[in-house]
Design a protein around this motif. Sequence first.
Motif, mmCIF file in Angstrom:
data_model
loop_
_atom_site.group_PDB
_atom_site.id
_atom_site.type_symbol
_atom_site.label_atom_id
_atom_site.label_comp_id
_atom_site.label_asym_id
_atom_site.label_seq_id
_atom_site.Cartn_x
_atom_site.Cartn_y
_atom_site.Cartn_z
ATOM 1 N N GLY A 46 0.829 -1.205 0.000
ATOM 2 C CA GLY A 46 0.000 0.000 0.000
ATOM 3 C C GLY A 46 0.860 1.249 0.000
ATOM 4 O O GLY A 46 1.975 1.260 0.536
ATOM 5 N N ASP A 47 0.347 2.330 -0.584
ATOM 6 C CA ASP A 47 1.163 3.533 -0.752
ATOM 7 C C ASP A 47 1.417 4.278 0.560
ATOM 8 O O ASP A 47 2.536 4.722 0.827
ATOM 9 N N ASP A 66 -8.253 7.990 -6.359
ATOM 10 C CA ASP A 66 -7.441 7.745 -5.174
ATOM 11 C C ASP A 66 -6.821 6.352 -5.224
ATOM 12 O O ASP A 66 -7.473 5.376 -5.592
ATOM 13 N N HIS A 67 -5.528 6.273 -4.869
ATOM 14 C CA HIS A 67 -4.760 5.016 -4.834
ATOM 15 C C HIS A 67 -4.582 4.390 -6.221
ATOM 16 O O HIS A 67 -4.357 3.192 -6.342
ATOM 17 N N LYS A 100 2.292 10.475 -1.475
ATOM 18 C CA LYS A 100 1.589 9.202 -1.611
ATOM 19 C C LYS A 100 1.656 8.698 -3.045
ATOM 20 O O LYS A 100 1.892 7.510 -3.288
ATOM 21 N N ARG A 118 3.710 5.146 -5.688
ATOM 22 C CA ARG A 118 3.161 4.318 -6.772
ATOM 23 C C ARG A 118 3.770 4.641 -8.123
ATOM 24 O O ARG A 118 3.711 3.832 -9.048
#
Length: 353
Positions: free
Chosen positions: A97-98, A271-272, A302, A306
């Motif tokens: 996860g970031d 998001d993400h 964040k 990624r």
Amino acid sequence: MGYLRLLLIPFSLAYGLVVWIRNRCYDRGWFSSTSVSVPTIVVGNLAVGGTGKSPMVEYLIRLLAGTYRLATLSRGYGRETRGYLEVSTTHTAAQCGDEPLQFKRKFPQVTVAVCEDRVQGVKRLMETGHDVILLDDAFQHRALKPGLAILLFDFRTLQRPRLLLPAGNFRDMLAERRRADVMIVTKTPVSAESGEKDRIRRRLEAGQRAPVLFAGIGYGPLVPVSTAIADAVELDWDTSVLLVSGIANPVPLLEFLSERVGSVQQVAYPDHHPYTVSDVRRIKAAFDRLPPGRRLVLTTEKDAQRLWTPRLQPELASLPLYMIPIEVRFDGQDERVFRRIITEYCAGASRSG
């Protein structure tokens, strides 16, 4: 509110009923909630994303890491692994996860772990002798009873109707704020008037025991993402910026940049978002369209977890890619109140444990 969201209100009512029943089952003890002997601090929200949980966790790390053997525990949203995992600086966002990766790279001395089962994750961290455990985004995870719960509200979200999903952005009812030990209104603009803050404080404190504090956000100096970039860069009116973001709410950052640089363009993702080679090619094409002069690509901390991956680094190497740190900045006396709440809780819980 758009007409589509109005049509979704019946689904919000059904969702709300399910959430209400679940919470009452925990309140009445029909569902079990586990307490642990070490200080546990939950940082969470009632709305979906964008309230500044990660900067708040980092604030707590800076406050506590010099005194306690500290650990953070997250679900690890978007990771491709399962179960308990202790994060290392060599992991990728796909593995852990970031946000957890960001925590570990910024604070390598702190234990960072991910686990879908928060109770199991906390027990694993207790076995390795940690004094205080910070739980990121676990306010709704009621299987674990926290020692202290910090509930965040985005200043802008409080200005809009507080409807439940899917018609609105709230995943839990506002009444559940009663479970919080302290409420913080985040991303409060510097221009917010005292009368407006007083109205928000009265609304949130009505019938509740938890104090309401206010905090804004601040941005630090740009940090090169690529080790090939050696020059420090400051934002000015001669700079054109391409903002690449995959976060819940990029509006405050866009506003910050618009007040400081000559031109801002944006490539936005959900998001993400897991970045791909085709995404990087789109970013490079948008960068080439920026006005001539000094140009740079800016992303969040964040997003950088990624973006700067072994698979994408060859594609990104030619870009002047920087990330911009974000931090919590409390209003005056509110910071003293908050720090006292946290330090007194940790000291007291540690003695009683």
